[in-house]
Design a protein around this motif. Structure first.
Motif, PDB file in Angstrom:
ATOM      1  N   ALA A 520       0.820  -1.209   0.000  1.00 22.92           N
ATOM      2  CA  ALA A 520       0.000   0.000   0.000  1.00 22.92           C
ATOM      3  C   ALA A 520       0.858   1.265   0.000  1.00 22.92           C
ATOM      4  N   VAL A 521       1.870   1.288   0.870  1.00 21.29           N
ATOM      5  CA  VAL A 521       2.716   2.486   0.955  1.00 21.29           C
ATOM      6  C   VAL A 521       3.569   2.635  -0.298  1.00 21.29           C
ATOM      7  N   GLY A 522       4.116   1.523  -0.797  1.00 17.37           N
ATOM      8  CA  GLY A 522       4.895   1.595  -2.026  1.00 17.37           C
ATOM      9  C   GLY A 522       4.064   2.094  -3.188  1.00 17.37           C
ATOM     10  N   LEU A 523       2.818   1.610  -3.282  1.00 15.27           N
ATOM     11  CA  LEU A 523       1.925   2.052  -4.355  1.00 15.27           C
ATOM     12  C   LEU A 523       1.609   3.538  -4.224  1.00 15.27           C
ATOM     13  N   SER A 524       1.371   4.005  -2.997  1.00 18.30           N
ATOM     14  CA  SER A 524       1.056   5.430  -2.806  1.00 18.30           C
ATOM     15  C   SER A 524       2.229   6.312  -3.221  1.00 18.30           C
ATOM     16  N   THR A 525       3.459   5.850  -2.995  1.00 16.26           N
ATOM     17  CA  THR A 525       4.628   6.616  -3.419  1.00 16.26           C
ATOM     18  C   THR A 525       4.647   6.767  -4.932  1.00 16.26           C
ATOM     19  N   VAL A 526       4.361   5.664  -5.646  1.00 16.05           N
ATOM     20  CA  VAL A 526       4.335   5.703  -7.115  1.00 16.05           C
ATOM     21  C   VAL A 526       3.215   6.611  -7.603  1.00 16.05           C
ATOM     22  N   LEU A 527       2.017   6.485  -7.018  1.00 17.04           N
ATOM     23  CA  LEU A 527       0.872   7.277  -7.466  1.00 17.04           C
ATOM     24  C   LEU A 527       1.091   8.771  -7.222  1.00 17.04           C
ATOM     25  N   MET A 528       1.676   9.123  -6.076  1.00 16.11           N
ATOM     26  CA  MET A 528       1.942  10.539  -5.814  1.00 16.11           C
ATOM     27  C   MET A 528       2.962  11.093  -6.795  1.00 16.11           C
TER      28      MET A 528
END
Length: 603
Positions: A520-528
């Motif tokens: 979840a956190v890794g994905l949020s970094t990519v999306l941001m």
């Protein structure tokens, strides 16, 4: 570790010397019987504060260049010269502070004259003595007309957007509803003359301190000596005295260093008693870890979090470092960010002259992990265009790719990491008790963890569980029930283990699920990162203004994203090691670090 009781004759003038010898050995972790209190300790602490202040004052003078010849005393040739030098530095610095205060006040007076003009204080006093009172104000221009009804108000100037007005009245009590401007205490000529004299005196004082700076080593040596005295006396009065004839200390030291202390004790006539610490004393025994050099990189993280395993707990440094590095790569997961982290670390390292420090090794390792995971997932500043470059695309693991990867596989991989991490914890715990039946119980827990892994896959991801999943739970529960309490009667131990089992299984289930936070956190970094890219250049760059705006959004946006990613590493990367893994390894980090009483040896 061994427990040591050490005895010295008391009172004796040689006790400080004896404790100095003990401190120079640097082996005994002293556990005080009582808080160290004595007037001599307070005096030394006060002197240390004074010396630190004086050294700090001289440090601030290092950049001042010498421009005049000022003779100073060589305090090193005087008896107690360090005290005389200390007093001189403190007194001179106090005088300088007072001069600076006076200069500040006079500078305000000078600015008053620059704002209001060459006003004669004597003339104003004469006018007031004749029954006409002049009062000065600064008011908004829009209010000038309204205040003229109060009395005779004359506008004499303008300052900082405010009108400078003078209220002229024969009634001393007449005022305006504004803050009155006070008159300076000195005339303009007196202000200029005093400023010139004070600045010259200030320069002389600063020059004098600069000359004294050459003798700073005298103060640093004195500070080292006072710190030595403080350590000695803190240990001395932390011991307990018996009938004013004997003083005793309790401490701990590594088993392989006991003979060193024993030899010194016999040489100097100290009494001693060496024994093993009892299990009920383990909470007080300091922890000394012996790890290979490559694991030292994790020390900054564990020191920052205050994590020290208890004396009878597992040393988890190796596993902590490996998985923390792996988690950091996943949580940040951008090769571009990893390259920036690596470059910043390299620059900081270069500025220190490439000094060897554990922190730099840690940051290099974490940066490499971030870059590696970024390459495997095809993530470069969140830009899909860069990820699709043929050479870089060949380096991707397609199932894990941030753009076009299989989300289900990525989440399953995170749960797999969790199951492996928790399994290692149970295996380590079992290895600790290898000479008992407890390792069998830990194998039971390993079976339960993998049963939970398959259950999580089924409940969260919809992946069909293998038929043997049920047997993992059944077999694991039987092993846990039979072998978790070897010191108790069989039936009582089984009932105790079975009673705790449901809650422990539920906790294990939530622990495995916790590893989804990596995804979840890794994905949020990519999306941001991708969102900031779209905000900056999604509609193209058509003007200079839009180009500047795009650069600002990219720089500030990615800087914010990197900051949040770094915070996520501290929150989630540490948590999975400190709570989930450590909980299954039964490590509570309840220990205190081995910190021996240590003094520098005389040169």
């Amino acid at each position: 570790m061994k427990k040591l009781l050490l005895f010295m004759a008391h009172p004796t003038n040689d006790m400080d010397d004896d404790l100095t010898i003990l401190g120079q050995l640097g082996l005994l972790h002293v556990s005080p019987f009582q808080p160290a209190k004595d007037e001599s300790i307070e005096r030394v602490q006060e002197r240390i504060e004074q010396l630190e202040k004086a050294i700090s004052v001289l440090d601030d003078c290092e950049a001042i260049e010498s421009s005049s010849s000022i003779d100073v005393i060589d305090y090193s040739k005087q008896e107690k010269g360090e005290i005389a030098l200390l007093d001189k530095v403190i007194d001179t610095n106090g005088s300088i502070k007072e001069l600076q205060r006076q200069i500040t006040e006079l500078t305000k007076a000078k600015q008053w004259y620059e704002s209001w003009g060459s006003v004669s204080l004597d003339d104003l006093k004469t006018i007031n003595n004749n029954g006409v009172y002049l009062k000065l104000y600064e008011v908004p221009e829009k209010d000038v007309k309204s205040i003229q009804a109060v009395g005779n108000v004359q506008v004499v100037g303008n300052s900082n957007g405010l009108s400078q007005v003078v209220l002229i009245s024969e009634d001393e009590g007449t005022t305006l509803n504004y803050q009155q401007i006070e008159l300076p205490l000195k005339s303009q000529q007196e202000v200029e003359l005093s400023l010139s004299e004070l600045r010259a005196e200030l320069a002389s004082g600063q020059e004098f301190l600069h000359k004294l700076n050459a003798q700073k080593p005298l103060l640093t040596d004195a500070l080292d000596e006072r710190n030595r005295r403080l350590k000695v006396r803190t240990v001395k009065y932390g011991g307990v005295a018996f009938h004013d004839k004997l003083r005793c200390w309790e401490g701990f030291l590594p088993e392989n260093k006991v003979q060193n202390v024993v030899d010194e004790a016999e040489k100097n006539g100290w009494g001693y008693m060496v024994k093993d610490p009892r299990p009920d004393e383990y909470d007080f025994v300091p922890t000394l870890l012996h790890n290979p050099k490559w694991t030292h990189k994790i020390k900054p993280v564990m020191n920052f979090m205050g994590l020290v395993p208890g004396y009878d707990e597992l040393d988890v440094s190796k596993v902590f470092l490996i998985f923390f590095t792996f988690f950091t790569g996943i949580l940040v997961g951008d090769a571009g960010y990893g390259l920036i982290f690596f470059a910043l670390t390299l620059i900081a390292h270069w500025k220190t002259g490439f000094v060897k420090k554990i922190e730099f090794g840690l940051f290099y390792t974490l940066s490499a992990s971030v870059m590696t995971w970024g390459v495997l997932t095809g993530t470069y500043f969140g830009a899909e265009t860069i990820a699709n470059i043929p050479f870089l695309k060949q380096l991707q693991v397609q199932q894990l790719a941030s753009f076009g990867g299989e989300t289900l596989k990525i989440q399953q991989f995170m749960f797999l990491i969790g199951a492996i991490h928790l399994t290692i914890g149970h295996l380590q715990k079992g290895w600790k008790y290898i000479n008992s039946v407890l390792p069998i119980a830990q194998l039971g827990w390993v079976a339960i963890v993998w049963g939970l892994y398959f259950m999580v896959n089924k409940m969260v991801l919809g992946i069909e569980a293998p038929e043997f999943m049920v047997w993992l739970f059944i077999g694991g529960a039987i092993l846990v029930a039979l072998f978790s309490s070897p010191g108790q009667p069989v039936l009582k131990g089984m009932l105790s283990s079975i009673g705790n089992l449901p809650l422990n299984v539920i906790n294990g289930f939530s622990d495995v699920i916790s590893y989804i936070r990596l995804y979840a956190v890794g994905l949020s970094t990519v999306l941001m990162a991708s969102s900031f890219n779209d905000m900056a250049i999604g509609d193209g760059i058509t003007t200079i203004a839009s180009g500047i705006g795009a650069v600002l959004i990219l720089v500030l946006g990615h800087a914010l994203n990197m900051t949040l990613a770094a915070m996520a590493v501290l929150v989630h990367g540490v948590r999975l090691n400190m709570l989930e893994y450590a909980g299954h390894a039964s490590v509570e980090f309840s220990g205190s670090e081995y910190n021996p009483f240590k003094l520098k040896k005389n040169k």
